[in-house]
Design an enzyme around this catalytic site. Structure first.
Site, PDB file in Angstrom:
ATOM      1  N   GLU A 147       0.847  -1.203   0.000  1.00 54.63           N
ATOM      2  CA  GLU A 147       0.000   0.000   0.000  1.00 54.63           C
ATOM      3  C   GLU A 147       0.880   1.249   0.000  1.00 54.63           C
ATOM      4  OE1 GLU A 147      -2.831   0.054  -0.809  1.00 54.63           O
ATOM      5  OE2 GLU A 147      -3.895  -1.729  -0.174  1.00 54.63           O
ATOM      6  N   ASP A 161     -18.657  38.458 -22.961  1.00 54.58           N
ATOM      7  CA  ASP A 161     -18.271  38.223 -21.561  1.00 54.58           C
ATOM      8  C   ASP A 161     -17.128  39.170 -21.244  1.00 54.58           C
ATOM      9  OD1 ASP A 161     -17.667  37.275 -19.059  1.00 54.58           O
ATOM     10  OD2 ASP A 161     -16.765  35.399 -19.736  1.00 54.58           O
ATOM     11  N   GLU A 199     -22.888  40.310 -20.775  1.00 56.45           N
ATOM     12  CA  GLU A 199     -22.923  39.807 -19.399  1.00 56.45           C
ATOM     13  C   GLU A 199     -22.631  40.933 -18.420  1.00 56.45           C
ATOM     14  OE1 GLU A 199     -20.218  36.867 -16.712  1.00 56.45           O
ATOM     15  OE2 GLU A 199     -20.820  36.061 -18.677  1.00 56.45           O
ATOM     16  N   ASP A 208     -12.735  32.034 -21.401  1.00 55.58           N
ATOM     17  CA  ASP A 208     -13.514  33.218 -21.787  1.00 55.58           C
ATOM     18  C   ASP A 208     -14.176  33.039 -23.147  1.00 55.58           C
ATOM     19  OD1 ASP A 208     -12.500  34.502 -19.434  1.00 55.58           O
ATOM     20  OD2 ASP A 208     -10.642  34.863 -20.524  1.00 55.58           O
TER      21      ASP A 208
END
Length: 683
Positions: free
Chosen positions: A317, A472, A546, A658
């Site tokens: 492990e 935007d 926006e 964007d």
């Protein structure tokens, strides 16, 4: 194909020959063939005679000798367990044919004293190799381990999984390289027959000589189980071998320590076993042999393994090992005759601890992953909830493992994505937010290659006269941060769900002044003017600006676009709840997820395409705009929210979203047909 009427007679003849033909030993005392060629063109082959050297390049000779005289016959008895009786069915030769072959070979025997000497030397070398103490010791280990796993270790288990065999191979072949460095390649070739690796390229066997090997295996597959068996047989079969075992928790190390003690005491004389519980050490000493040792430790006591000498160090492990313990473990890489074997399951809870997967790009092939999903179909597996196996591979499931749709659904309810990582062994899909890729590579390739030639009249006349633009805005001049994204979409007359991307911009302000809104509006107007040149049939533009960042600035941008645009512009309006006034802006909210889902569907279904004559005054100078957009599309990931809904984002450290957001929202407004666009002076 055998005729049915002849089948019975052939079976009877085979039974008769089998019952009368006696098993004869392979006689190597005298050569069968001595070729009459020059010394430079011949070679002494211990099992046949002196033959032309060219035969060594043919696999037929080796196959023949291994078929009629396999190394696995007449093996010594195991120290524990039940010896595996390997099936050995060699073709039977009729007595008449055998006599005829002997007659032919006897006629071609050349009486050459020097050739006989060469043959006898080859036979003696072969006998010496088979009587070598190292070979006998390693052979005994293989027989003991095979017999121990043949219903002795676990009564109902007589077979092992492929990854368990691979773990044995990495252990065993490294033992060869340190026990007999001068004869490593020869012993590698001999033991290929024991493991069924006759066809494996010798160069591939060199992988087993690596100083470190990593195994990433899903949960409950028998990792620790096979390690206990290997270590137990190593201690009892191989002298002067030093083994280390490190676990992530003390109770795991104690459990393995106790299991090995119980195994040794059950199957081997107790007088050979010396147990030192205070430091987790087992010493096994057979009569007339040097002792072999095992030390079990945990990562919490990292100093316990410092100063020790290990030939094999198993790190169980390893993904969960404390990071400050790694230097003490990795220090054994400097030891010439030491090998580190990292074994772990996938840690889906914390990507930071899943460091073993980073070795996938190592120059040496040291990473071994048990995974039920191939890289080519990983996207399909993530997109389809009912899929529990790779579409191209037949899912091989160990008998003690259950994988079905119910298990998948229940596991993912506890922790999203845990089924793929913990049970299916997929490491590459882990992320801090359990993200999943939602757009297939095939769809992206089609979107990139299949671009429409919108300059042709037959295409233009099919497009609507209304162009949709989404803005935007970003009010910063930091090119490393967000910029203003603008997307332009035209829909088809006969099918409003199909559309074409005709323009996009990614604009960054040169400096922070009071003209930011004017610069952004000018960029949008330049896009509109360029569109009119290519698409003179456009009669109006529907614009959504926006306003989440700054409502005042968004209103100013809308006003400037309305004044500077050469054609009519209609804006979406936001109604102020307190004053009932309407502003020419759009407040992005819950509709973003709906817009992304419709865009994702459009890309995957091919209902959205890009124009060959894409318009861009800010991107095209340095980059193909569509390739620029595709880079952001590839980054789209779906984030599950606590209320059961999902949100989408494509932002990365090196990629902003964007332009993607602008194109997605422009597509949403163009195809949804539920938003009202009005002139700026409308009330």
């Amino acid at each position: 194909m055998l005729l049915l009427k002849a089948k019975k007679a052939i079976i009877e003849n085979l039974s008769e020959v089998s019952s009368t033909q006696a098993e004869t030993d392979w006689d190597m005392s005298t050569p069968t063939i001595i070729t009459n060629t020059s010394k430079s063109e011949r070679t002494a082959y211990s099992k046949i005679g002196v033959i032309p050297s060219v035969n060594l390049y043919s696999s037929t000779l080796t196959s023949f000798c291994k078929l009629y005289h396999p190394l696995t016959l007449n093996q010594t008895q195991p120290q524990t367990g039940t010896l595996r009786l390997l099936p050995h069915e060699k073709p039977l030769i009729l007595q008449d044919l055998s006599n005829y072959v002997k007659l032919l070979t006897s006629q071609n025997v050349c009486h050459d004293t020097e050739a006989n000497t060469e043959y006898n030397a080859a036979v003696q070398t072969q006998k010496t190799s088979m009587e070598c103490p190292t070979y006998l010791e390693l052979r005994q280990f293989v027989i003991n381990l095979s017999s121990f796993l043949n219903g002795c270790y676990v009564k109902r288990s007589t077979h092992i999984e492929p990854f368990q065999l691979q773990l044995i191979l990495h252990t065993f072949y490294f033992l060869i390289s340190i026990k007999s460095p001068e004869s490593t390649n020869r012993l590698f070739d001999i033991f290929k027959e024991y493991f069924g690796l006759r066809e494996m390229d010798p160069d591939m066997l060199q992988i087993f000589k690596q100083k470190a090997s990593i195994f990433l295996i899903p949960r409950r597959h028998g990792k620790t189980w096979i390690v206990v068996a290997i270590i137990s047989m190593l201690l009892t079969s191989v002298e002067n071998i030093h083994v280390g075992y490190v676990a992530h928790q003390k109770h795991v190390a104690n459990s393995v320590f106790t299991e090995i003690i119980n195994t040794l005491q059950k199957w081997f004389p107790s007088r050979y076993i010396d147990i030192k519980k205070e430091n987790g050490t087992i010493i096994y000493k057979s009569p007339d042999k040097k002792p072999s040792t095992l030390m079990c430790a945990t990562c919490f006591n990292k100093n316990s393994i410092r100063g020790q000498t290990f030939n094999l160090l198993y790190i169980d492990e390893a993904n969960f090992i404390k990071k400050d313990s790694l230097p003490a473990i990795l220090g054994f890489m400097l030891q010439k005759d030491a090998k580190l074997i990292f074994i772990s399951s996938v840690n889906s809870g914390d990507r930071a601890t899943s460091f073993l997967f980073n070795l996938k790009n190592a120059s040496e092939k040291m990473l071994n992953i048990v995974n039920y999903i191939c890289p080519d179909h990983k996207d399909d597996f993530s997109l389809q909830d009912s899929l529990i196996s790779c579409p191209c591979y037949k899912l091989y499931i160990p008998t003690y493992i259950t994988i079905d749709e119910t298990i998948k659904n229940t596991t993912n309810l506890f922790l999203d994505g845990a089924f793929t990582t913990e049970l299916m062994g997929d490491m590459s899909g882990i992320s801090k937010s359990n993200m999943h890729k939602v757009i297939s590579e095939m769809a992206i390739t089609q979107f990139d290659l299949c671009r429409a030639d919108t300059t042709k009249p037959e295409i233009t006349q099919c497009l609507n006269s209304t162009m949709y633009i989404y803005i935007d805005p970003a009010y910063t001049n930091n090119s490393e941060a967000s910029g203003t994204g603008i997307g332009a979409i035209l829909t088809f007359k006969n099918n409003s769900s199909k559309c074409i991307i005709v323009g996009m911009e990614h604009y960054f302000l040169k400096d922070l002044t009071g003209t930011a809104t004017y610069q952004i509006a000018s960029c949008a107007c330049s896009l509109i003017r360029a569109s009119l040149v290519l698409y003179p049939h456009i009669q109006c533009v529907h614009v959504a600006v926006e306003g989440n960042s700054s409502q005042d600035s968004a209103v100013a941008i809308s006003t400037l676009i309305n004044e500077c645009s050469p054609i009519k512009v209609y804006f979406i309006h936001y109604k102020d709840k307190t004053t009932t006034m309407q502003w020419p802006i759009y407040m992005l909210g819950a509709e973003k997820s709906i817009a992304f889902e419709s865009f994702i569907y459009a890309i995957n279904s091919g209902t959205i395409s890009a124009s060959q004559s894409i318009i861009s005054n800010t991107i095209k100078l340095s980059f193909d705009p569509i390739s620029y957009l595709i880079e952001q599309i590839r980054s789209i990931r779906c984030y599950p929210l606590r209320d059961g809904s999902h949100t989408y984002c494509a932002k990365k450290r090196t990629v902003s979203d964007d332009v993607l957001v602008a194109v997605v929202m422009a597509y949403f407004f163009a195809t949804s047909n539920k938003h009202i666009f009005k002139p700026l002076n409308s009330t």
